[in-house]
Structures are given as C-alpha cells and as structure tokens.
Write an enzyme that holds these catalytic residues in place. Structure first.
Site, PDB file in Angstrom:
ATOM      1  N   LYS A  22       0.838  -1.207   0.000  1.00 24.23           N
ATOM      2  CA  LYS A  22       0.000   0.000   0.000  1.00 24.23           C
ATOM      3  C   LYS A  22       0.865   1.245   0.000  1.00 24.23           C
ATOM      4  CE  LYS A  22      -3.838  -2.113   2.464  1.00 24.23           C
ATOM      5  NZ  LYS A  22      -4.285  -2.534   3.804  1.00 24.23           N
ATOM      6  N   GLN A  82      -5.382  -1.319   9.540  1.00 25.62           N
ATOM      7  CA  GLN A  82      -5.268  -2.679   9.003  1.00 25.62           C
ATOM      8  C   GLN A  82      -5.934  -3.687   9.952  1.00 25.62           C
ATOM      9  OE1 GLN A  82      -4.002  -3.515   5.980  1.00 25.62           O
ATOM     10  NE2 GLN A  82      -4.437  -5.657   6.312  1.00 25.62           N
ATOM     11  N   ASP A  90     -11.564   2.700   3.549  1.00 22.11           N
ATOM     12  CA  ASP A  90     -11.912   1.275   3.531  1.00 22.11           C
ATOM     13  C   ASP A  90     -13.422   1.071   3.362  1.00 22.11           C
ATOM     14  OD1 ASP A  90      -9.936  -0.707   3.665  1.00 22.11           O
ATOM     15  OD2 ASP A  90      -9.533  -0.329   5.786  1.00 22.11           O
TER      16      ASP A  90
HETATM   17  N1  GUN Z   1      -7.404  -6.822   6.103  1.00 20.37           N
HETATM   18  C1  GUN Z   1      -7.652  -7.592   5.010  1.00 20.37           C
HETATM   19  N2  GUN Z   1      -8.202  -6.825   4.031  1.00 20.37           N
HETATM   20  C2  GUN Z   1      -8.290  -5.578   4.519  1.00 20.37           C
HETATM   21  C3  GUN Z   1      -8.744  -4.354   3.966  1.00 20.37           C
HETATM   22  O1  GUN Z   1      -9.217  -4.249   2.830  1.00 20.37           O
HETATM   23  N3  GUN Z   1      -8.653  -3.270   4.774  1.00 20.37           N
HETATM   24  C4  GUN Z   1      -8.158  -3.353   6.043  1.00 20.37           C
HETATM   25  N4  GUN Z   1      -8.132  -2.231   6.765  1.00 20.37           N
HETATM   26  N5  GUN Z   1      -7.726  -4.466   6.574  1.00 20.37           N
HETATM   27  C5  GUN Z   1      -7.787  -5.574   5.815  1.00 20.37           C
END
Ligand code: GUN
Length: 282
Positions: free
Chosen positions: A48, A92, A115
């Site tokens: 990311k 996350q 998100d």
């Molecule tokens: N953990 C697995 N996929 C995601 C996601 O798309 N966003 C976040 N914040 N955590 C995750």
C-alpha cells in the site's frame, strides 16, 4: 473461457489515479495504521505504501506494537482525523484481541474512511445513496463489469458473509439488479446453491473449496480467496477458494489467484483516497 487479468485492470486504475493526482494543486495523503506484526498484514501495508507513493500521493505509516491498549489507538485515530494532510485513514485488520475493532472503525471520520467500513458508509452504500465502497468488493465489481457490463436479472451467489467482502458485495450486485444469494458455512447443500450462479463470488478463505462440478457452464467466477498452502519442499503456493483448474474447464470467465481480485484492492483504495481528498478539499 476468458481469464480475467486483474493485474492489468489494476494497473489501468492506478495510472488513471496517478494522472488525476498530478493535475491537483495539493497532495492527497493516505495514513495506514498497522498494529502488531501479522506477516500477511505487513506485506499488504508495504505494498500500500509503495503504490501510494507511486501514484503521487503521500503515505503516512503508523506501526504500533501488538500489546498497545485501545485508548492509544483511539488517540492516534483522533489525531489522524484532525490532520489536514491526511485524506484517507486505513486501520489494518485484524486487530489484536484486546482492541474492539468495531469501536475503532466507528471512530474514523467517515469522510476519511477509505476502507468503507464505518457504519455511515456501510449504510450509504446499502441504501444506494453514496458513501465509500469497500475496496475489495469495488475491485471485484469492476472485474465483473469488464466482462459482463449488463447484469440485470442474473443470479449472483456470494459464498462468504464477511463485513469486508461478502455483505458489501451483495449490496453492489443487488444495486446492479442481480438476484443475490449470500451463502455461508451453515448453508445447506452449498454445491446446489453455487450451481444456480451466473455470477459466483467466492470469499470464504478455504483453499479450493469450490469444485469445478459445482459451477454452472459459462458462469462468471470471481475468486476473492488468497490462501497460502504447502507446495512441498518447504515452499508455499497461493490458491483461491475455487479449484481453479477444474473451474476453468466449465466457467465462461474466471479470475486467477494470484493476479485476479488481489491487485484490484489497493488500486481501488488509491482511487477512494483520491475521491476522499477531492470531496474534502474541493
Ligand atoms: N485486512 C484484510 N483486508 C483488509 C482491507 O481491505 N482493509 C483493512 N483495513 N484491513 C484488511
């Protein structure tokens, strides 16, 4: 049979985002918060950060030890909410057990919730009145539309009912006029339910659980699963929730793992960050 190229589709979205960012008079910023050292999460967070910078945006990384308390994390979220350089906030998941993840997600400013996990965005998406769409379903939907722009009246089956993928995926397919079924671990005769799918979205996290003879000939198969399995000689291999080789002989189109839905998630995250930045800063 068409193999859907998620890598190419994601690269196209990232290029669009980068071009739009370059034309702005400010630099959009994405803050990513990682608590603990879950290996998969570390991989995601690194990708990311790299792709955020490649798109011309600012990346703010906050790494916190696994044993922090909820108040510390809440204080960081409040600080990021107030920070004018931060347009998107991503905490996350999963979070350690001592932290109430739902409470943390509710503390994020919905305008910065790239998100799309805040209840305000969940509600807006569910009612079709705007909101920020969660990245993985957004990316999956883009791949579906790339092979099948017209979804009216198709039977869509989603296997998996998570808040991150299954439930928002159902909302998007419903909004696209599909007849939507959400199947899950308690579903009776899952194979029979899956056989009714013109569009199948697999998001259960069980390696190769969905077999080729469950798939309707010509169906569009979107595999959201990313499972690490033992490939012998101490090596690991990534497989989806669908038994790919079997499914590929029956499906009309299918996403591979890796290289299908996976790369779309971060591309859609960058797009959400750009949109949030424009919405907030005009
Ligand atoms: N953990 C697995 N996929 C995601 C996601 O798309 N966003 C976040 N914040 N955590 C995750």
């Amino acid at each position: 049979m068409k193999v859907i190229d998620g890598k190419a589709a994601a690269a196209a979205i990232r290029a669009e985002v980068a071009a739009e960012v370059a034309a702005l008079s400010f630099v959009p910023g994405l803050a990513v918060v990682l608590v603990g050292a879950d290996p998969a999460s570390q991989v995601y967070v690194r990708s990311k950060a790299k792709q955020t910078v490649e798109a011309g945006m600012a990346s703010f990384e906050h790494r916190l030890p696994a044993d922090i308390d909820e108040a510390t994390l809440m204080a960081l979220v409040a600080q990021l909410n107030a920070d004018d350089a931060v347009d998107g906030i991503l905490v996350q998941l999963p979070l350690p057990a001592q932290i109430d993840a739902e409470r943390v997600l509710r503390a994020i400013d919905p305008a910065k919730d790239v998100d799309g996990f805040h209840p305000v965005n969940v509600g807006l998406v569910a009612t079709g009145t705007g909101g920020i769409v969660p990245c993985t379903p957004d990316g999956a939907m883009a791949l579906i539309r790339s092979v099948q722009p017209q979804l009216d009246g198709l039977n869509a089956v989603i296997v998996g009912r998570s808040n991150i993928v299954g439930k928002p995926m159902a909302q998007l397919l419903l909004a696209a006029n599909c007849t939507v079924t959400i199947a899950h671990s308690r579903t009776k005769d899952l194979a029979a339910v899956v056989r009714g799918a013109d569009v199948l979205v697999a998001a259960v996290g069980r390696p190769e659980m969905i077999r080729g003879d469950w798939i309707k000939p010509g169906a569009l198969v979107i595999d959201v699963g990313i499972n690490r399995v033992d490939a012998g000689e101490g090596k690991a291999r990534l497989v989806g929730d669908v038994a790919y080789d079997e499914a590929a002989t029956v499906a009309g189109a299918i996403t591979p793992v890796p290289g299908g839905v996976g790369p779309m998630t971060i591309a859609c995250l960058l797009r959400n960050t750009l949109r949030a930045a424009i919405a907030r800063r005009g």
